[in-house]
Design a protein around this motif. Structure first.
Motif, PDB file in Angstrom:
ATOM      1  N   TRP A  71      79.939  56.139  48.621  1.00  0.00           N
ATOM      2  CA  TRP A  71      81.092  56.497  49.830  1.00  0.00           C
ATOM      3  C   TRP A  71      80.603  56.352  51.152  1.00  0.00           C
ATOM      4  O   TRP A  71      81.247  55.993  51.843  1.00  0.00           O
ATOM      5  CB  TRP A  71      81.868  57.979  49.341  1.00  0.00           C
ATOM      6  N   LYS A  72      79.383  56.940  51.548  1.00  0.00           N
ATOM      7  CA  LYS A  72      79.042  57.234  52.657  1.00  0.00           C
ATOM      8  C   LYS A  72      78.834  55.590  53.349  1.00  0.00           C
ATOM      9  O   LYS A  72      79.214  55.407  54.602  1.00  0.00           O
ATOM     10  CB  LYS A  72      77.843  57.880  52.885  1.00  0.00           C
ATOM     11  N   GLY A  73      78.250  54.676  52.684  1.00  0.00           N
ATOM     12  CA  GLY A  73      77.939  53.548  53.130  1.00  0.00           C
ATOM     13  C   GLY A  73      79.578  52.656  53.121  1.00  0.00           C
ATOM     14  O   GLY A  73      79.509  51.909  54.326  1.00  0.00           O
ATOM     15  N   SER A  74      80.323  53.053  52.449  1.00  0.00           N
ATOM     16  CA  SER A  74      81.892  52.339  52.721  1.00  0.00           C
ATOM     17  C   SER A  74      82.495  53.044  53.724  1.00  0.00           C
ATOM     18  O   SER A  74      82.988  52.283  54.611  1.00  0.00           O
ATOM     19  CB  SER A  74      82.582  52.715  51.223  1.00  0.00           C
ATOM     20  N   LEU A  75      82.362  54.425  54.113  1.00  0.00           N
ATOM     21  CA  LEU A  75      82.637  55.053  55.234  1.00  0.00           C
ATOM     22  C   LEU A  75      82.161  54.222  56.536  1.00  0.00           C
ATOM     23  O   LEU A  75      82.858  54.160  57.658  1.00  0.00           O
ATOM     24  CB  LEU A  75      82.577  56.413  55.327  1.00  0.00           C
ATOM     25  N   PRO A  97      87.223  62.311  57.666  1.00  0.00           N
ATOM     26  CA  PRO A  97      86.836  61.125  56.771  1.00  0.00           C
ATOM     27  C   PRO A  97      86.930  61.527  55.334  1.00  0.00           C
ATOM     28  O   PRO A  97      87.189  60.417  54.613  1.00  0.00           O
ATOM     29  CB  PRO A  97      85.356  60.776  57.369  1.00  0.00           C
ATOM     30  N   ASP A  98      86.886  62.699  54.857  1.00  0.00           N
ATOM     31  CA  ASP A  98      86.754  62.956  53.541  1.00  0.00           C
ATOM     32  C   ASP A  98      88.114  62.801  52.827  1.00  0.00           C
ATOM     33  O   ASP A  98      88.390  62.748  51.549  1.00  0.00           O
ATOM     34  CB  ASP A  98      86.441  64.536  53.279  1.00  0.00           C
ATOM     35  N   VAL A  99      89.286  62.163  53.793  1.00  0.00           N
ATOM     36  CA  VAL A  99      90.723  61.904  52.927  1.00  0.00           C
ATOM     37  C   VAL A  99      90.682  60.640  52.753  1.00  0.00           C
ATOM     38  O   VAL A  99      91.711  60.155  52.133  1.00  0.00           O
ATOM     39  CB  VAL A  99      91.727  62.251  53.973  1.00  0.00           C
ATOM     40  N   LEU A 100      89.637  59.850  52.850  1.00  0.00           N
ATOM     41  CA  LEU A 100      89.844  58.215  52.747  1.00  0.00           C
ATOM     42  C   LEU A 100      89.101  58.000  51.139  1.00  0.00           C
ATOM     43  O   LEU A 100      88.300  58.662  50.805  1.00  0.00           O
ATOM     44  CB  LEU A 100      88.851  57.584  53.611  1.00  0.00           C
TER      45      LEU A 100
END
Length: 189
Positions: A71-75, A97-100
């Motif tokens: 997830w972090k890399g995708s963010l 960002p946590d809503v994505l």
């Protein structure tokens, strides 16, 4: 249910966007000729959201949710593609960002982002906080062709000093001059 009043709206063409989690987005175009009151009652259509522990996704698409290893890399990829990596882009902060949720299909090289919440972005280069409805976002291929659909709402931040107010105004002018909007406005005049 609720009542809302927006005052001091100058004459012009507008679009009222009504959205609530669990309901379809509603857009109401309207025009204010003279200062006054515009009244509109919206009836929202319920949108059924089904959540489960298992995602069934066709064509090899992988869901990447907050808390997962990827997830972090995708963010970071989303922020680079959506907000950008320019000087001004680096001065923007995605506040929630946590809503994505991201979706990746390695075979077709499609990267998508979705949310059922508003995205909140603070732009410290221009002095704005943006509240966005993200209707769609995807990038395709190695060239990372990006397409997205948003409904933005801009909120001006209060400058801490007169120097900061001047900096924000200068940055806004620099960004506008030479932009597509500036070009099209010039053609219309």
């Amino acid at each position: 249910a609720g009542r809302y009043r927006i005052g001091n709206v100058p004459p012009g063409a507008y679009e009222l966007v009504v959205r609530h989690i669990g309901y379809e987005l509603t857009k109401v175009p309207f025009q204010i000729i003279t200062p006054g009151t515009f009244q509109h009652d919206s009836q929202l259509t319920r949108r059924i959201l089904t959540l489960s522990a298992t995602d069934v996704i066709g064509s090899g698409e992988e869901a990447i949710r907050p808390g997962s290893k990827k997830w972090k890399g995708s963010l970071e990829k989303f922020k680079a593609l959506f907000i950008g990596e320019s000087f001004n882009g680096k001065r923007c902060k995605l506040l929630n960002p946590d809503v994505l949720t991201f979706f990746v299909d390695e075979a077709s090289e499609v990267f998508r982002a979705t949310t059922d919440s508003l995205l909140h972005i603070e732009n410290r280069a221009f002095g704005y906080r943006l509240h966005l409805v993200l209707n769609a976002f995807q990038s395709i291929g190695e060239e990372e062709f990006v397409e997205f659909s948003i409904v933005p709402l801009f909120e001006r931040l209060t400058p801490r000093t007169s120097q900061q107010a001047n900096d924000w105004a200068r940055n806004r002018r620099r960004s506008y001059n030479g932009s597509l909007k500036h070009f099209l406005s010039s053609l219309a005049q």
